[in-house]
Design a protein around this motif. Structure first.
Motif, PDB file in Angstrom:
ATOM      1  N   ARG A  66       2.011  -7.978  -6.282  1.00  0.00           N
ATOM      2  CA  ARG A  66       3.076  -8.662  -5.556  1.00  0.00           C
ATOM      3  C   ARG A  66       4.370  -7.864  -5.615  1.00  0.00           C
ATOM      4  O   ARG A  66       4.658  -7.196  -6.599  1.00  0.00           O
ATOM      5  CB  ARG A  66       3.309 -10.059  -6.138  1.00  0.00           C
ATOM      6  N   ALA A  82      -3.293  -6.427   3.745  1.00  0.00           N
ATOM      7  CA  ALA A  82      -3.753  -7.804   3.567  1.00  0.00           C
ATOM      8  C   ALA A  82      -5.088  -8.040   4.277  1.00  0.00           C
ATOM      9  O   ALA A  82      -5.369  -7.461   5.332  1.00  0.00           O
ATOM     10  CB  ALA A  82      -2.711  -8.780   4.099  1.00  0.00           C
ATOM     11  N   ARG A 136       1.444  -4.379   0.391  1.00  0.00           N
ATOM     12  CA  ARG A 136       0.668  -5.624   0.293  1.00  0.00           C
ATOM     13  C   ARG A 136       0.416  -6.232   1.669  1.00  0.00           C
ATOM     14  O   ARG A 136      -0.697  -6.667   1.969  1.00  0.00           O
ATOM     15  CB  ARG A 136       1.392  -6.621  -0.609  1.00  0.00           C
ATOM     16  N   ARG A 137       1.422  -6.230   2.516  1.00  0.00           N
ATOM     17  CA  ARG A 137       1.264  -6.844   3.828  1.00  0.00           C
ATOM     18  C   ARG A 137       0.437  -5.972   4.767  1.00  0.00           C
ATOM     19  O   ARG A 137      -0.338  -6.481   5.581  1.00  0.00           O
ATOM     20  CB  ARG A 137       2.629  -7.153   4.420  1.00  0.00           C
ATOM     21  N   SER A 172      -2.790  -2.341  -3.842  1.00  0.00           N
ATOM     22  CA  SER A 172      -2.323  -3.196  -2.748  1.00  0.00           C
ATOM     23  C   SER A 172      -2.302  -4.667  -3.120  1.00  0.00           C
ATOM     24  O   SER A 172      -1.702  -5.477  -2.401  1.00  0.00           O
ATOM     25  CB  SER A 172      -3.208  -2.993  -1.518  1.00  0.00           C
ATOM     26  N   ARG A 173      -2.930  -5.047  -4.214  1.00  0.00           N
ATOM     27  CA  ARG A 173      -2.980  -6.459  -4.590  1.00  0.00           C
ATOM     28  C   ARG A 173      -1.748  -6.918  -5.346  1.00  0.00           C
ATOM     29  O   ARG A 173      -1.519  -8.111  -5.521  1.00  0.00           O
ATOM     30  CB  ARG A 173      -4.221  -6.719  -5.442  1.00  0.00           C
ATOM     31  N   GLN A 183       6.138  -1.774  -2.277  1.00  0.00           N
ATOM     32  CA  GLN A 183       5.059  -2.701  -2.626  1.00  0.00           C
ATOM     33  C   GLN A 183       4.973  -3.861  -1.644  1.00  0.00           C
ATOM     34  O   GLN A 183       3.871  -4.298  -1.293  1.00  0.00           O
ATOM     35  CB  GLN A 183       5.251  -3.235  -4.038  1.00  0.00           C
TER      36      GLN A 183
END
Length: 409
Positions: free
Chosen positions: A124, A180, A176-177, A121-122, A172
């Motif tokens: 970009r 977060a 990521r969002r 998840s980190r 992705q």
């Protein structure tokens, strides 16, 4: 030509109407039509008796929407709504409730996510390729197990039965969002319908005419038209079979239970894509006192019925909400087919979806068109763009009329 018609009064349609009315009434007189040129009139035609689209709330004491609804606070519509005072108060999730997020993995509920999910998840979105599926790309970076887990977690913002098969860049960004910290997801107090009410009032203050119970079967003959309906409805209205894009099939479950201490805030299904959330954890106003409202979404494959997703939801309820059948006070379930936003297969991006400008003064908006963003952000971005293009078309017609020699037709 000084009239814009918006077909559809959901979030996208109201955004387009407000954007057009604001731009029209803010110094537009005299821009290209000469001093004293009339401002643009805007009319919204909504088929239902109340506007809001999928942001409408259920009738009665339980304020549930067509599927779980949240705003992502870094999205463009967040700032736009807040500047206009349309967002309203935001529900705050108590820290103790946020700590009750559970992960369904290996047939059991767990308190912590697997390490592979955290690592995945980190990354970009810019690092992920467009032309490779997410599972292949993530497996090379984090291993096959982490790739599967990450894809299933991302399903909370995808509503798709096989997220790993979609474009790596597309998944992705949503992963990521969705993962977060601190969380991006926010809920307006009272639900999205409260935001819709404020948007409708704002539109009326700007002079927008909102007509409800008005089903449109043919496009108006004069002035630009913004079609703010589902892609299927737009396809029928415009008679364009090319208006198609892949979306999800998702079983939706709404459930009201009597309150019980210790219930989880949300359960993320990592054994199969799915999400179940107790929305009253942050906003108790969504259900009567002493009760709590749960909403879940469980994607199903093309050959599966909605009952398959509902069965998976009930399995999570058995694990996370003991005695839920005896505690149930209200229940609603449905199947959302092609109504959960666009998903991009490998080799495609949002630019490949149906374009906003359809030609001849017709513009298309919604969550499956060629605009960037996550979920409702696509609707918002396309609505603002369509309003801008519609006003430009009016300006162009005015300019041509001003240059036409006197006495010519």
């Amino acid at each position: 030509m000084d009239h814009i018609t918006v077909v559809g009064g959901g979030f996208a349609g109201l955004t387009a109407a407000i954007s057009a009315a604001e731009s029209s009434g803010s110094g537009r007189s005299g821009r290209s039509g000469g001093p004293g040129a009339s401002v643009v009139r805007v009319t919204v035609l909504e088929a239902h008796r109340t506007p809001g689209g999928r942001g409408r709330a259920s009738e009665g004491p339980y304020r549930a929407h067509e599927g779980p609804h949240v705003f992502y606070r870094h999205g463009p519509h967040w700032a736009w709504l807040r500047r206009r005072g349309l967002l309203g108060p935001i529900a705050r999730l108590p820290v103790r409730e946020g700590a009750r997020l559970r992960f369904h993995r290996g047939g059991a509920l767990r308190r912590t996510p697997p390490p592979g999910l955290v690592r995945a998840s980190r990354g970009r979105a810019e690092e992920a390729p467009v032309d490779i599926d997410f599972h292949t790309w993530a497996a090379e970076r984090h291993g096959p197990e982490a790739a599967v887990t990450a894809a299933r977690y991302a399903a909370v913002a995808l509503f798709h039965h096989d997220p790993g098969s979609l474009s790596a860049a597309f998944v992705q960004e949503r992963l990521r969002r969705a993962a977060a910290l601190p969380p991006e997801a926010r809920n307006p107090v009272g639900g999205w319908s409260r935001v819709v009410d404020r948007m409708r009032a704002r539109a009326r203050d700007l002079g927008v005419r909102v007509e409800t119970g008005c089903r449109v079967h043919a496009l108006p003959e004069h002035g630009p038209v913004i079609v703010a309906t589902s892609l299927g409805a737009a396809r029928r209205l415009l008679g364009d079979e090319g208006l198609r894009w892949e979306s999800g099939r998702t079983a939706l479950l709404d459930l009201a239970l009597t309150t019980r201490g210790g219930d989880p805030f949300a359960v993320s299904d990592l054994d199969a894509p799915g999400w179940l959330e107790r929305f009253t954890a942050a906003d108790p106003s969504l259900a009567p006192a002493g009760e709590q409202l749960l909403q879940g979404q469980f994607p199903v494959g093309p050959g599966e019925s909605g009952a398959v997703g509902v069965a998976r939801a009930e399995g999570l309820l058995d694990l996370g909400f003991p005695g839920w059948r005896e505690r149930a006070r209200w229940r609603r379930q449905s199947l959302a087919d092609g109504r959960t936003g666009a998903v991009d297969p490998p080799g495609t991006t949002w630019r490949d979806r149906p374009r906003i400008d359809r030609g001849d003064g017709v513009f298309l908006v919604g969550d499956q068109v060629a605009a960037p963003g996550v979920l409702s952000e696509v609707s918002f971005n396309s609505a603002v763009e369509a309003a801008t293009l519609a006003l430009r078309r009016i300006d162009a017609v005015r300019l041509r009329a001003a240059r036409r020699p006197y006495g010519t037709a």
